[in-house]
Write a protein that holds these residues in place. Structure first.
Motif, PDB file in Angstrom:
ATOM      1  N   LEU A   1       0.817  -1.217   0.000  1.00  0.00           N
ATOM      2  CA  LEU A   1       0.000   0.000   0.000  1.00  0.00           C
ATOM      3  C   LEU A   1       0.853   1.270   0.000  1.00  0.00           C
ATOM      4  CD1 LEU A   1      -2.837  -1.011   2.480  1.00  0.00           C
ATOM      5  CD2 LEU A   1      -2.984  -0.789  -0.009  1.00  0.00           C
ATOM      6  N   SER A   2       2.052   1.183   0.620  1.00  0.00           N
ATOM      7  CA  SER A   2       2.869   2.392   0.761  1.00  0.00           C
ATOM      8  C   SER A   2       3.878   2.550  -0.377  1.00  0.00           C
ATOM      9  CB  SER A   2       3.611   2.360   2.102  1.00  0.00           C
ATOM     10  OG  SER A   2       4.612   1.370   2.067  1.00  0.00           O
ATOM     11  N   ARG A   3       3.796   1.679  -1.421  1.00  0.00           N
ATOM     12  CA  ARG A   3       4.857   1.675  -2.447  1.00  0.00           C
ATOM     13  C   ARG A   3       4.962   3.000  -3.201  1.00  0.00           C
ATOM     14  NH1 ARG A   3       0.434  -0.488  -4.411  1.00  0.00           N
ATOM     15  NH2 ARG A   3      -0.168  -0.225  -6.592  1.00  0.00           N
ATOM     16  N   ARG A   4       3.853   3.735  -3.311  1.00  0.00           N
ATOM     17  CA  ARG A   4       3.891   5.004  -4.038  1.00  0.00           C
ATOM     18  C   ARG A   4       4.384   6.141  -3.148  1.00  0.00           C
ATOM     19  NH1 ARG A   4       0.166   3.747  -8.152  1.00  0.00           N
ATOM     20  NH2 ARG A   4       1.357   2.174  -9.241  1.00  0.00           N
ATOM     21  N   ARG A   5       3.763   6.252  -1.951  1.00  0.00           N
ATOM     22  CA  ARG A   5       4.080   7.384  -1.086  1.00  0.00           C
ATOM     23  C   ARG A   5       5.390   7.217  -0.337  1.00  0.00           C
ATOM     24  NH1 ARG A   5      -1.619   8.983   1.772  1.00  0.00           N
ATOM     25  NH2 ARG A   5      -2.502  10.130   0.016  1.00  0.00           N
ATOM     26  N   LEU A   6       5.706   5.980   0.034  1.00  0.00           N
ATOM     27  CA  LEU A   6       6.926   5.739   0.812  1.00  0.00           C
ATOM     28  C   LEU A   6       7.787   4.693   0.124  1.00  0.00           C
ATOM     29  CD1 LEU A   6       5.387   5.427   4.386  1.00  0.00           C
ATOM     30  CD2 LEU A   6       6.649   7.360   3.490  1.00  0.00           C
ATOM     31  N   PRO A   7       8.252   4.984  -1.101  1.00  0.00           N
ATOM     32  CA  PRO A   7       9.041   3.961  -1.790  1.00  0.00           C
ATOM     33  C   PRO A   7      10.392   3.765  -1.108  1.00  0.00           C
ATOM     34  CG  PRO A   7       9.071   6.024  -3.021  1.00  0.00           C
ATOM     35  CD  PRO A   7       8.196   6.254  -1.831  1.00  0.00           C
ATOM     36  N   LEU A   8      10.825   2.506  -1.036  1.00  0.00           N
ATOM     37  CA  LEU A   8      12.141   2.201  -0.474  1.00  0.00           C
ATOM     38  C   LEU A   8      13.093   1.901  -1.629  1.00  0.00           C
ATOM     39  CD1 LEU A   8      11.103  -0.160   2.467  1.00  0.00           C
ATOM     40  CD2 LEU A   8      11.941   2.184   2.671  1.00  0.00           C
ATOM     41  N   SER A   9      14.394   1.877  -1.316  1.00  0.00           N
ATOM     42  CA  SER A   9      15.383   1.524  -2.338  1.00  0.00           C
ATOM     43  C   SER A   9      15.322   0.024  -2.608  1.00  0.00           C
ATOM     44  CB  SER A   9      16.772   1.900  -1.843  1.00  0.00           C
ATOM     45  OG  SER A   9      17.100   1.117  -0.731  1.00  0.00           O
ATOM     46  N   ASP A  10      15.877  -0.406  -3.747  1.00  0.00           N
ATOM     47  CA  ASP A  10      15.934  -1.838  -4.061  1.00  0.00           C
ATOM     48  C   ASP A  10      16.694  -2.586  -2.975  1.00  0.00           C
ATOM     49  OD1 ASP A  10      14.508  -1.424  -6.332  1.00  0.00           O
ATOM     50  OD2 ASP A  10      16.190  -1.628  -7.720  1.00  0.00           O
ATOM     51  N   LEU A  11      17.749  -1.970  -2.442  1.00  0.00           N
ATOM     52  CA  LEU A  11      18.526  -2.598  -1.372  1.00  0.00           C
ATOM     53  C   LEU A  11      17.630  -2.884  -0.163  1.00  0.00           C
ATOM     54  CD1 LEU A  11      21.169  -3.529  -0.045  1.00  0.00           C
ATOM     55  CD2 LEU A  11      21.593  -1.157   0.606  1.00  0.00           C
ATOM     56  N   SER A  12      16.823  -1.882   0.240  1.00  0.00           N
ATOM     57  CA  SER A  12      15.948  -2.075   1.394  1.00  0.00           C
ATOM     58  C   SER A  12      14.924  -3.176   1.153  1.00  0.00           C
ATOM     59  CB  SER A  12      15.226  -0.774   1.738  1.00  0.00           C
ATOM     60  OG  SER A  12      16.059   0.043   2.510  1.00  0.00           O
TER      61      SER A  12
END
Lengths: 232, 211
Positions: free
Chosen positions: A52-63
């Motif tokens: 659900l948070s992929r748009r507003r709180l995207p993380l790095s690929d590493l994370s």
């Protein structure tokens, strides 16, 4: 490491699919179904939050990769109700099954960096605080986890509860679990700090700025006076 | 801020007197010494940072009360604090629990002040992080206790830690500190909500990074 909000990315989706395959494979015939369900409640909430948070709180690929590894380690534990994970601890010189400790350690080691990224985006945490606060949150959530375990054990069955907690007869079990998580987070944040120190041009300035005291006025009774003046 | 404040100096004098008095006739002088390391490190830290980072009188008062409660425990080596717990229906001496609770209740506000002013923990974070820090400090305290116990003597260690035969002792200690911090942060949030005209705007701003 920097990701624009709202961008479409194939990598996190691939990880999600891979995780679901692993989770289903390990969930088909778990050693104890009820334990498997209990262990997976938090996973469902956490993965749901990530999606659900992929748009507003995207993380790095590493994370996302670190989270993936952590969740797979946890699913292995869930399949074997943790204490039955088939690793030959006795041969390695340990008296007990230490798989739960490994996962407590991994919690700090693997999730501190995602926490750091969230702190930087949501709370705009900078400099020293962006290394200290993830460690702090790992310790505090380990405490919260142990408190919840204790309350659930008391509610379910105080006698059987102790076995379920996996203390395996150790008075300091809860303390060692928290120490493992804290140590993992300390390692991860030290590594992050060293990498940024070497590679990030603005590292020193940001660190220095983060330890300045921008608000010289005390709070408490001084705040109260200011609020009254503001209201007038 | 006025350049010369009398109150912090009075508080410093009071804690010094309390420290000396608690040491006179302490029932276990070495335990008193160990327990007062906290006071001997923390008070000089506050004095050294006073010029650049003066806290509010409210924070100094809360810290003073907390350190005094701790020194009372240090005088009686915690386990022997003369309170008739049995008469109140308790099986054990709960003074250590009182101080764990007080840690969250009294120290979370000074922590909030430090985080708000240095780490710029605004809005939601100004209330959440002090609770978080209280829990993590409690965890670090329990970890240190365990390490000291394991190094000094694994057998005598359990007695030193003060678990008094309770497997869940460290968890209960930490849960009480957390409860204390939740209460204080609840009061602080309520005071801000009622009286701080900027409260709502700041709360919204503090989580705006997520939008």
């Amino acid at each position: 490491m920097r990701v624009a909000a709202g961008e479409r990315r194939a990598y996190p989706l691939t990880l999600l699919v891979a995780f679901l395959v692993v989770a289903v494979a390990l969930g088909v015939r778990p050693v104890s179904r009820i334990d498997w369900v209990l262990e997976n409640i938090l996973v469902v909430l956490f993965v749901g939050f990530l999606v659900l948070s992929r748009r507003r709180l995207p993380l790095s690929d590493l994370s996302y990769s670190l989270i993936f590894v952590y969740l797979v380690l946890h699913e292995i534990g869930a399949h074997y109700t943790y204490s039955l994970v088939p690793i030959d601890w006795q041969t390695l010189g340990f008296a007990r099954n230490h798989y739960d400790r490994v996962v407590h350690f991994s919690f700090g080691l693997l999730l501190a960096l995602p926490f750091r990224e969230w702190f930087r985006t949501v709370a705009r945490t900078r400099g020293f605080w962006s290394y200290y606060l993830p460690l702090d949150v790992v310790l505090a959530s380990s405490v919260a986890y142990e408190i919840i375990e204790w309350i659930v054990a008391q509610l379910v069955d105080p006698a059987a509860g102790i076995a379920w907690l996996g203390a395996q007869g150790d008075d300091f079990d809860a303390v060692k679990d928290m120490a493992s998580g804290g140590l993992g987070a300390l390692l991860a944040m030290t590594a992050a700090l060293l990498v940024h120190w070497r590679r990030e041009p603005g590292f020193g300035a940001e660190l220095h700025e983060s330890l300045r005291v921008p608000l010289t006025d005390p709070m408490g009774e001084v705040d109260r006076r200011k609020w009254k003046e503001g209201a007038r | 801020m006025t350049p010369s404040r009398r109150y912090p100096k009075v508080a410093l004098g009071l804690i010094f007197v309390a420290w000396i008095v608690s040491g006179i006739g302490a029932i276990q002088p070495f335990d008193w010494f160990l327990e007062s390391i906290l006071v001997m490190l923390f008070v000089p830290l506050l004095v050294l940072t006073y010029r650049r980072f003066p806290l509010s009188d409210l924070s100094y008062t809360l810290i003073l009360i907390f350190l005094c409660l701790h020194l009372v425990g240090a005088h009686w080596a915690y386990g022997a604090v003369p309170i008739p717990w049995e008469q109140w229906g308790f099986e054990r001496n709960h003074y250590d629990r009182v101080v764990h609770f007080s840690f969250g209740l009294l120290m979370s506000y000074p922590i909030r002040e430090a985080f708000y002013r240095i780490a710029r923990a605004r809005g939601f974070w100004g209330f959440f992080l002090p609770l978080d820090v209280t829990l993590s400090f409690s965890a670090v305290y329990e970890i240190i206790e365990w390490l000291v116990a394991a190094i000094v003597s694994p057998e005598a260690g359990a007695a030193f830690v003060g678990a008094q035969g309770d497997l869940f002792d460290p968890i209960k200690d930490m849960a009480l500190a957390g409860t204390g911090a939740i209460l204080t942060m609840g009061i602080a949030a309520w005071m801000n909500w009622r009286h701080n005209p900027r409260f709502r705007a700041e709360l919204e701003e503090s989580v705006a990074g997520a939008r």
